[in-house]
Design a protein around this motif. Structure first.
Motif, PDB file in Angstrom:
ATOM      1  N   VAL A  75       0.708   1.948   4.577  1.00  0.00           N
ATOM      2  CA  VAL A  75      -0.139   1.812   3.392  1.00  0.00           C
ATOM      3  C   VAL A  75      -1.020   0.566   3.524  1.00  0.00           C
ATOM      4  O   VAL A  75      -2.225   0.602   3.230  1.00  0.00           O
ATOM      5  CB  VAL A  75       0.725   1.746   2.118  1.00  0.00           C
ATOM      6  CG1 VAL A  75      -0.145   1.433   0.900  1.00  0.00           C
ATOM      7  CG2 VAL A  75       1.471   3.062   1.903  1.00  0.00           C
ATOM      8  N   GLU A  76      -0.425  -0.537   3.981  1.00  0.00           N
ATOM      9  CA  GLU A  76      -1.185  -1.784   4.135  1.00  0.00           C
ATOM     10  C   GLU A  76      -2.364  -1.600   5.082  1.00  0.00           C
ATOM     11  O   GLU A  76      -3.450  -2.151   4.862  1.00  0.00           O
ATOM     12  CB  GLU A  76      -0.264  -2.883   4.658  1.00  0.00           C
ATOM     13  CG  GLU A  76      -0.970  -4.206   4.912  1.00  0.00           C
ATOM     14  CD  GLU A  76      -0.064  -5.251   5.544  1.00  0.00           C
ATOM     15  OE1 GLU A  76      -0.586  -6.280   6.009  1.00  0.00           O
ATOM     16  OE2 GLU A  76       1.164  -5.027   5.590  1.00  0.00           O
ATOM     17  N   HIS A  77      -2.177  -0.820   6.126  1.00  0.00           N
ATOM     18  CA  HIS A  77      -3.238  -0.622   7.117  1.00  0.00           C
ATOM     19  C   HIS A  77      -4.069   0.629   6.845  1.00  0.00           C
ATOM     20  O   HIS A  77      -4.804   1.103   7.712  1.00  0.00           O
ATOM     21  CB  HIS A  77      -2.646  -0.588   8.525  1.00  0.00           C
ATOM     22  CG  HIS A  77      -2.201  -1.941   8.989  1.00  0.00           C
ATOM     23  ND1 HIS A  77      -0.966  -2.458   8.654  1.00  0.00           N
ATOM     24  CD2 HIS A  77      -2.825  -2.894   9.713  1.00  0.00           C
ATOM     25  CE1 HIS A  77      -0.849  -3.662   9.169  1.00  0.00           C
ATOM     26  NE2 HIS A  77      -1.947  -3.951   9.816  1.00  0.00           N
ATOM     27  N   LYS A  78      -3.911   1.162   5.626  1.00  0.00           N
ATOM     28  CA  LYS A  78      -4.780   2.229   5.105  1.00  0.00           C
ATOM     29  C   LYS A  78      -4.700   3.534   5.896  1.00  0.00           C
ATOM     30  O   LYS A  78      -5.656   4.311   5.913  1.00  0.00           O
ATOM     31  CB  LYS A  78      -6.234   1.741   5.008  1.00  0.00           C
ATOM     32  CG  LYS A  78      -6.381   0.498   4.132  1.00  0.00           C
ATOM     33  CD  LYS A  78      -7.821   0.131   3.900  1.00  0.00           C
ATOM     34  CE  LYS A  78      -7.947  -1.162   3.117  1.00  0.00           C
ATOM     35  NZ  LYS A  78      -7.196  -1.196   1.850  1.00  0.00           N
ATOM     36  N   LEU A  79      -3.556   3.768   6.547  1.00  0.00           N
ATOM     37  CA  LEU A  79      -3.339   5.083   7.117  1.00  0.00           C
ATOM     38  C   LEU A  79      -2.877   6.069   6.055  1.00  0.00           C
ATOM     39  O   LEU A  79      -2.945   7.282   6.261  1.00  0.00           O
ATOM     40  CB  LEU A  79      -2.311   5.016   8.252  1.00  0.00           C
ATOM     41  CG  LEU A  79      -2.899   4.730   9.644  1.00  0.00           C
ATOM     42  CD1 LEU A  79      -3.391   3.294   9.739  1.00  0.00           C
ATOM     43  CD2 LEU A  79      -1.909   5.043  10.739  1.00  0.00           C
ATOM     44  N   ALA A  80      -2.382   5.543   4.957  1.00  0.00           N
ATOM     45  CA  ALA A  80      -1.956   6.373   3.836  1.00  0.00           C
ATOM     46  C   ALA A  80      -2.341   5.662   2.548  1.00  0.00           C
ATOM     47  O   ALA A  80      -2.342   4.423   2.483  1.00  0.00           O
ATOM     48  CB  ALA A  80      -0.456   6.611   3.874  1.00  0.00           C
ATOM     49  N   GLU A  81      -2.640   6.450   1.528  1.00  0.00           N
ATOM     50  CA  GLU A  81      -3.066   5.864   0.253  1.00  0.00           C
ATOM     51  C   GLU A  81      -1.925   5.140  -0.442  1.00  0.00           C
ATOM     52  O   GLU A  81      -2.113   4.080  -1.034  1.00  0.00           O
ATOM     53  CB  GLU A  81      -3.630   6.954  -0.650  1.00  0.00           C
ATOM     54  CG  GLU A  81      -4.183   6.436  -1.970  1.00  0.00           C
ATOM     55  CD  GLU A  81      -4.823   7.516  -2.807  1.00  0.00           C
ATOM     56  OE1 GLU A  81      -5.327   7.191  -3.897  1.00  0.00           O
ATOM     57  OE2 GLU A  81      -4.815   8.691  -2.372  1.00  0.00           O
ATOM     58  N   ASP A  82      -0.726   5.737  -0.362  1.00  0.00           N
ATOM     59  CA  ASP A  82       0.421   5.131  -1.024  1.00  0.00           C
ATOM     60  C   ASP A  82       1.696   5.675  -0.399  1.00  0.00           C
ATOM     61  O   ASP A  82       1.659   6.498   0.531  1.00  0.00           O
ATOM     62  CB  ASP A  82       0.402   5.392  -2.538  1.00  0.00           C
ATOM     63  CG  ASP A  82       0.248   6.878  -2.886  1.00  0.00           C
ATOM     64  OD1 ASP A  82       0.713   7.738  -2.088  1.00  0.00           O
ATOM     65  OD2 ASP A  82      -0.332   7.192  -3.934  1.00  0.00           O
ATOM     66  N   ALA A  83       2.847   5.195  -0.901  1.00  0.00           N
ATOM     67  CA  ALA A  83       4.134   5.611  -0.342  1.00  0.00           C
ATOM     68  C   ALA A  83       4.358   7.108  -0.491  1.00  0.00           C
ATOM     69  O   ALA A  83       5.006   7.726   0.364  1.00  0.00           O
ATOM     70  CB  ALA A  83       5.263   4.830  -1.017  1.00  0.00           C
ATOM     71  N   ASP A  84       3.838   7.700  -1.543  1.00  0.00           N
ATOM     72  CA  ASP A  84       3.993   9.147  -1.723  1.00  0.00           C
ATOM     73  C   ASP A  84       3.273   9.917  -0.616  1.00  0.00           C
ATOM     74  O   ASP A  84       3.766  10.960  -0.152  1.00  0.00           O
ATOM     75  CB  ASP A  84       3.449   9.575  -3.087  1.00  0.00           C
ATOM     76  CG  ASP A  84       4.337   9.142  -4.240  1.00  0.00           C
ATOM     77  OD1 ASP A  84       5.525   8.825  -3.994  1.00  0.00           O
ATOM     78  OD2 ASP A  84       3.857   9.118  -5.388  1.00  0.00           O
ATOM     79  N   ALA A  85       2.133   9.404  -0.194  1.00  0.00           N
ATOM     80  CA  ALA A  85       1.396  10.073   0.884  1.00  0.00           C
ATOM     81  C   ALA A  85       2.175   9.982   2.201  1.00  0.00           C
ATOM     82  O   ALA A  85       2.220  10.949   2.977  1.00  0.00           O
ATOM     83  CB  ALA A  85       0.020   9.447   1.039  1.00  0.00           C
TER      84      ALA A  85
END
Length: 290
Positions: free
Chosen positions: A222-232
C-alpha cells in the motif's frame, strides 16, 4: 552395491523473528519449504537445516561442507548492504561453501548472499517492487544454453517477492536471465573452488505461499502504491490462493495473467530439478561417491 542417498544442506537465511513470522503465516519456514520440495524432487535425499544468521559459527567448516552433495540458500528479508552481524554470518557461511567446492543453489536473498560473498553488490530497489510474480523473465544468450534454465520458454513468469536486487554481479559470474524490472533474475557464480546457480525469483514456493507473502507485506504494498488499501491486497491474495486450490481454473489464470509455468508445480520448480540433475549428480560422480 548400495548407493548412499543424496545429502543436502539447507541454510535458512531468515533471522529468527522472520522465520517465526513465516511459520505463523504458512506453517513452515523457508527452509522447511525447501525440505518439502526436495523430498518430492529427490526422493530419499537426506536434508539437514541450519540457521547461519542466528549465532556465530552456526555453519559447519568447509571440510564438513564438502561432505554434502548440494547446499541450498533460502530467501530472507535481510538487506545484505547493511553491516549487521546476521548479514556477516550468512556471507561468511557462503564463502565457506564456495571454499568447500560443494555445488550451491539459492533463490531471492540466496542469490544476493552468494553475490556479496563472491565480491558483488546488492542494493535496495527503492520504490520498485516485484510483489507476487516476476513477469516476462527472459533468458540471456548465455541463459538459453545454460542447463539451469533447461525447459523454460523464451519468456516466463515466476513467483517473486523482493525489495532488494543484485546491483553488480561478481567477477567471473554469468548473467542468465533478466526482465524489465530486475536485471539479474538468474546467474551462475564461480568463486574459488565453488559454483553457485541462483535465481531472484522463487521456484520453491507454492501459490499458497505467494498469497501469504502478499498478506505479510500488505503495508509495504500500500505504501508503494501497488494497492490502494489493505482490502485490495487481500483481494489479490485471495485470487492467488484460490488458484493454488484449483490450479486448472482458466478464469483465475486469465484474471491473474498466469500460465502453466507458474500454476504447474513441476514446471514452476524446474530450476531446482535442473540443479540436482545437471550439477549435483555429475559433481557427485566426479567426486567418486556412491
Amino acid at each position: 552395491m548400495l548407493t548412499r542417498p543424496l545429502q543436502f544442506l539447507i541454510a535458512e537465511c531468515e533471522p529468527p523473528a522472520a522465520r517465526d513470522k513465516r511459520r505463523h503465516s504458512v506453517g513452515r519456514s523457508s527452509g522447511e519449504t525447501y525440505e518439502a520440495l526436495l523430498a518430492h524432487v529427490a526422493p530419499g535425499a537426506e536434508c539437514v537445516r541450519i540457521t547461519p544468521t542466528d549465532h556465530a559459527r552456526e555453519h559447519p567448516p568447509s571440510a564438513e561442507l564438502a561432505g554434502y552433495d548440494g547446499v541450498f540458500l533460502t530467501g530472507s528479508p535481510l538487506h545484505l548492504y547493511e553491516d549487521k552481524p546476521e548479514c556477516r554470518r550468512v556471507v561468511e557461511m557462503m564463502r565457506a561453501v564456495f571454499e568447500s567446492g560443494t555445488p550451491a543453489f539459492g533463490s531471492c536473498a540466496g542469490l544476493q548472499v552468494a553475490t556479496v560473498a563472491a565480491g558483488g553488490s546488492v542494493r535496495s530497489m527503492q520504490d520498485r517492487r516485484e510483489a507476487g510474480f516476476a513477469r516476462r523473465i527472459f533468458p540471456t544468450e548465455a541463459g538459453r544454453r545454460h542447463p539451469l534454465l533447461a525447459g523454460r520458454p523464451l519468456a516466463f513468469d515466476a513467483p517473486a517477492i523482493h525489495t532488494d536486487e543484485v546491483e553488480a554481479l561478481p567477477p567471473g559470474a554469468t548473467l542468465l536471465a533478466s526482465n524489465r524490472l530486475t536485471e539479474v533474475q538468474a546467474a551462475e557464480i564461480r568463486y574459488g573452488a565453488g559454483i553457485f546457480w541462483g535465481v531472484q525469483y522463487h521456484p520453491e514456493i507454492s501459490l499458497y505461499e505467494v498469497a501469504a507473502a502478499l498478506r505479510r507485506q500488505s503495508d509495504d504494498l500500500v505504501e508503494h502504491k501497488l494497492a490502494e488499501d489493505a482490502d485490495a491486497v487481500e483481494g489479490q491474495a485471495a485470487l492467488v490462493e484460490a488458484l493454488h486450490d484449483a490450479p486448472g481454473r482458466r478464469d483465475l489464470k486469465w484474471r491473474l495473467g498466469l500460465d502453466d509455468q507458474v500454476t504447474d508445480a513441476e514446471l514452476r520448480s524446474v530450476e531446482i530439478r535442473n540443479f540436482i540433475d545437471r550439477l549435483v549428480r555429475p559433481t557427485r560422480s566426479q567426486r567418486g561417491r556412491g
